[in-house]
Design an enzyme around this catalytic site. Structure first.
Site, PDB file in Angstrom:
ATOM      1  N   HIS A   1       0.812  -1.222   0.000  1.00 28.61           N
ATOM      2  CA  HIS A   1       0.000   0.000   0.000  1.00 28.61           C
ATOM      3  C   HIS A   1       0.844   1.270   0.000  1.00 28.61           C
ATOM      4  O   HIS A   1       0.294   2.374   0.034  1.00 28.61           O
ATOM      5  CB  HIS A   1      -0.944   0.001   1.208  1.00 28.61           C
ATOM      6  CG  HIS A   1      -2.058  -0.984   1.056  1.00 28.61           C
ATOM      7  ND1 HIS A   1      -3.312  -0.634   0.601  1.00 28.61           N
ATOM      8  CD2 HIS A   1      -2.097  -2.321   1.249  1.00 28.61           C
ATOM      9  CE1 HIS A   1      -4.074  -1.709   0.537  1.00 28.61           C
ATOM     10  NE2 HIS A   1      -3.367  -2.751   0.932  1.00 28.61           N
TER      11      HIS A   1
ATOM     12  N   ASP B   1       4.114   9.255  -1.910  1.00 29.33           N
ATOM     13  CA  ASP B   1       2.922   8.562  -1.420  1.00 29.33           C
ATOM     14  C   ASP B   1       2.634   7.380  -2.323  1.00 29.33           C
ATOM     15  O   ASP B   1       3.058   7.373  -3.488  1.00 29.33           O
ATOM     16  CB  ASP B   1       1.717   9.537  -1.468  1.00 29.33           C
ATOM     17  CG  ASP B   1       0.719   9.273  -0.348  1.00 29.33           C
ATOM     18  OD1 ASP B   1       0.611   8.114   0.096  1.00 29.33           O
ATOM     19  OD2 ASP B   1       0.049  10.229   0.076  1.00 29.33           O
TER      20      ASP B   1
HETATM   21  P1  ADQ Z   1      -2.809   6.526   4.012  1.00 25.93           P
HETATM   22  O1  ADQ Z   1      -1.394   6.962   4.201  1.00 25.93           O
HETATM   23  O2  ADQ Z   1      -3.592   6.351   5.237  1.00 25.93           O
HETATM   24  O3  ADQ Z   1      -2.914   5.212   3.108  1.00 25.93           O
HETATM   25  P2  ADQ Z   1      -4.658   7.945   2.089  1.00 25.93           P
HETATM   26  O4  ADQ Z   1      -4.685   7.017   0.920  1.00 25.93           O
HETATM   27  O5  ADQ Z   1      -4.552   9.376   1.703  1.00 25.93           O
HETATM   28  O6  ADQ Z   1      -3.439   7.692   3.067  1.00 25.93           O
HETATM   29  O7  ADQ Z   1      -5.973   7.814   2.992  1.00 25.93           O
HETATM   30  C1  ADQ Z   1      -6.562   6.628   3.318  1.00 25.93           C
HETATM   31  C2  ADQ Z   1      -7.949   6.875   3.904  1.00 25.93           C
HETATM   32  O8  ADQ Z   1      -7.863   7.570   5.146  1.00 25.93           O
HETATM   33  C3  ADQ Z   1      -8.878   7.698   3.003  1.00 25.93           C
HETATM   34  O9  ADQ Z   1     -10.109   7.039   2.878  1.00 25.93           O
HETATM   35  C4  ADQ Z   1      -9.019   9.029   3.728  1.00 25.93           C
HETATM   36  O10 ADQ Z   1     -10.292   9.639   3.585  1.00 25.93           O
HETATM   37  C5  ADQ Z   1      -8.794   8.657   5.170  1.00 25.93           C
HETATM   38  N1  ADQ Z   1      -8.231   9.824   5.874  1.00 25.93           N
HETATM   39  C6  ADQ Z   1      -7.057  10.412   5.617  1.00 25.93           C
HETATM   40  N2  ADQ Z   1      -6.888  11.490   6.428  1.00 25.93           N
HETATM   41  C7  ADQ Z   1      -7.993  11.576   7.185  1.00 25.93           C
HETATM   42  C8  ADQ Z   1      -8.443  12.475   8.192  1.00 25.93           C
HETATM   43  N3  ADQ Z   1      -7.713  13.527   8.542  1.00 25.93           N
HETATM   44  N4  ADQ Z   1      -9.654  12.252   8.771  1.00 25.93           N
HETATM   45  C9  ADQ Z   1     -10.404  11.194   8.384  1.00 25.93           C
HETATM   46  N5  ADQ Z   1     -10.041  10.323   7.432  1.00 25.93           N
HETATM   47  C10 ADQ Z   1      -8.858  10.502   6.837  1.00 25.93           C
HETATM   48  C11 ADQ Z   1      -1.946   4.270   2.594  1.00 25.93           C
HETATM   49  C12 ADQ Z   1      -0.922   4.874   1.620  1.00 25.93           C
HETATM   50  C13 ADQ Z   1      -1.618   5.504   0.422  1.00 25.93           C
HETATM   51  C14 ADQ Z   1      -2.493   4.451  -0.272  1.00 25.93           C
HETATM   52  C15 ADQ Z   1      -3.452   3.857   0.750  1.00 25.93           C
HETATM   53  C16 ADQ Z   1      -4.293   2.734   0.138  1.00 25.93           C
HETATM   54  O11 ADQ Z   1      -0.089   5.804   2.281  1.00 25.93           O
HETATM   55  O12 ADQ Z   1      -0.672   6.013  -0.494  1.00 25.93           O
HETATM   56  O13 ADQ Z   1      -3.216   5.051  -1.330  1.00 25.93           O
HETATM   57  O14 ADQ Z   1      -2.728   3.303   1.861  1.00 25.93           O
HETATM   58  O15 ADQ Z   1      -3.519   1.771  -0.486  1.00 25.93           O
END
Ligand code: ADQ
Length: 472
Positions: free
Chosen positions: A153, A361
């Site tokens: 991920h 990312d």
């Molecule tokens: P994350 O680093 O957690 O994921 P991201 O893909 O941006 O980052 O977000 C994942 C989920 O968390 C989204 O559904 C988002 O809405 C939620 N989220 C993020 N910030 C939030 C906040 N402040 N409040 C509430 N909800 C929040 C990791 C990797 C990414 C990859 C994903 C999935 O870092 O690059 O895309 O896994 O594989």
């Protein structure tokens, strides 16, 4: 159809506000009659060898407890203080402590031992993320001959960054024990292929001087996504509307710029606020007309580097407030707590500019969600880092180098001043891509590849979806 077993560090709970990934995988599991396996969230003093199974809203979930020491070495240690920073090319933020690797392997061995008795010979196993790289090796050592796939991920590191990880060669051998390794973006497949094709004695320092054999492992990009139509519905739901009304009262005529992230150094948050500072400094006419809302709840806050990022962001927000705020106008709001998906969807819909500017990312699902939440008749503009995997599928966003805060500031100005026709045109292309790379297509395509014989409709993967396949 073969049963599907999903393995990840954490398993889904009863949380009704679960994100798109948990929802999609639950749906996939429901179709395939398997179970989800992972850590229970409980820390014990002594190891507990057996998994406990529970039915959570129709989903079968198997969990194991971990000892406090093992968990620390495996999670905060090897996974999040070595693998996470190195895979995000932040070697300066990696802390290397030798015993962590043993704890990491011990936990993976414990996962394998507890999982094995629950496996049937034709189960298909789908392992998720960097915490569990050695799991296939451990399962195979116990005799498992199932098809096993791995999905990462986070980004895959460049070869130099990979060399900086202790035992990197053993980890690559572990990846070669999977039938499929799925990565986020094309860029990651290129980095993986670079390692596979150019193995040199220096990369083999920690193992036998023999190149890793990837000939039985398929490596491909499977860009993960969201459920854009469901998210679009959420953005017009009563809960979203409530949030929109609340914010509209506060904003009056100001245009909203929004950032939503976990508080993590990979997300480029201080740089983002600095770019906003430059926007206000260079464009005095925009002051009082714009407002930045940054939502960033703390994550992994027992790790020093995360506390430091939090302090840096506090300082940067304080600096911008001190420089531009007036008694009756604040340039930004910084909220250090998480919001549920409906509230976020409402905020995204209201925002004229979505700021997704990580330094590096995987995909970044916030970019997908921002696009999905827009009003098609008056959409906002996505300002997106070139170093997010999303940049490969969203070329119609305003792409920026997040390290260059002048460039980002200029992109913010362009986004704020962009006319309706251009906004609509760009948004339509972004929404089409978000639909094409939906989370359901992602899961179906990965599984079609992992288990071609059991693919729904007998079809095999959608070739168009996989844009770079197979090394070695
Ligand atoms: P994350 O680093 O957690 O994921 P991201 O893909 O941006 O980052 O977000 C994942 C989920 O968390 C989204 O559904 C988002 O809405 C939620 N989220 C993020 N910030 C939030 C906040 N402040 N409040 C509430 N909800 C929040 C990791 C990797 C990414 C990859 C994903 C999935 O870092 O690059 O895309 O896994 O594989």
């Amino acid at each position: 159809m073969n049963r599907l077993i999903i393995v990840s560090n954490r398993t889904p709970g009863k949380d009704p506000a679960a994100g798109g990934l948990a929802v999609a995988l639950r749906k996939t599991l429901a179709d395939r009659n398997g179970f989800w396996f992972g850590w229970s969230g409980k820390l014990t003093e002594k190891p507990s060898p057996d998994a406990m199974f529970e039915n959570i809203d129709g989903l079968s979930v198997g969990r194991i407890d971990l000892t406090r020491d093992d968990h620390h070495a495996y999670y905060a240690g090897f996974s999040n203080s070595i693998l996470w920073p190195s895979f995000h090319l932040r070697l300066d933020l990696a802390t290397i402590e030798a015993p962590w690797y043993e704890g990491y392997r011990r936990v993976n061995a414990q996962f394998a031992k507890a999982l094995l008795p629950h496996l049937q010979p034709d189960d298909v196993i789908w392992v998720h993320d960097y915490h569990l790289i050695p799991l296939a090796t451990e399962l195979r050592a116990l005799g498992a001959r199932n098809r096993i796939g791995f999905y990462l991920h986070i980004p895959f590191p460049t070869t130099d960054a990979l060399y900086a990880i202790p035992h990197h060669n053993e980890l690559m051998r572990d990846l070669a024990r999977y039938d499929i390794v799925g990565l986020q973006a094309n860029r990651d497949v290129i980095a993986f292929t670079d390692f596979a094709d150019n193995q040199s004695p220096s990369s083999l320092a920690d193992g036998p001087l023999e190149a890793v054999d990837f000939s039985r492992t398929e490596v491909a990009a499977f860009p993960i996504g969201s459920d854009p139509d469901a998210f679009a519905r959420l953005a017009t739901s009563p809960a979203a509307n409530k949030m929109i009304k609340r914010m509209q009262r506060f904003l009056d005529d100001q245009r909203l710029l929004i950032g939503v992230d976990r508080l993590d150094y990979s997300k480029g948050l201080p740089q983002r606020v600095e770019a906003y500072e430059k926007l206000l400094a260079n464009n005095a006419h925009l002051r009082r007309l714009v407002h930045l809302l940054q939502v960033a709840p703390p994550s992994r806050d027992t790790i020093k580097e995360y506390q430091e990022t939090s302090d840096a962001l506090d300082a940067m927000c304080g600096r911008v407030m001190g420089r531009f705020a007036e008694p009756d106008w604040a340039p930004l709001t910084y909220v250090k707590r998480a919001y549920g998906q409906p509230s976020l969807a409402g905020l995204f819909r209201l925002a004229r500019v979505g700021l997704v500017t990580p330094l590096r990312d995987g995909m970044n699902l916030v970019a997908h969600e921002y696009v999905a939440a827009q009003n098609p008749d008056n959409p906002g503009v996505l300002v997106l880092s070139r170093f997010a995997g999303a940049a490969e599928i969203f070329p119609e966003a305003l792409l920026v180098n997040p390290f260059d805060t002048d460039e980002t500031a200029e992109a913010l100005r362009l986004a704020l001043e962009m006319g309706l026709d251009e906004r609509k045109q760009r948004w339509q292309a972004l929404m089409d891509a978000a639909r094409h790379y939906s989370i359901d297509n992602w899961a179906q395509n990965f599984l079609a590849r992992l288990n071609p014989a059991g693919a729904q409709g007998g079809g095999g993967p959608d070739r168009d979806f996989l844009y770079l396949a197979s090394v070695a």
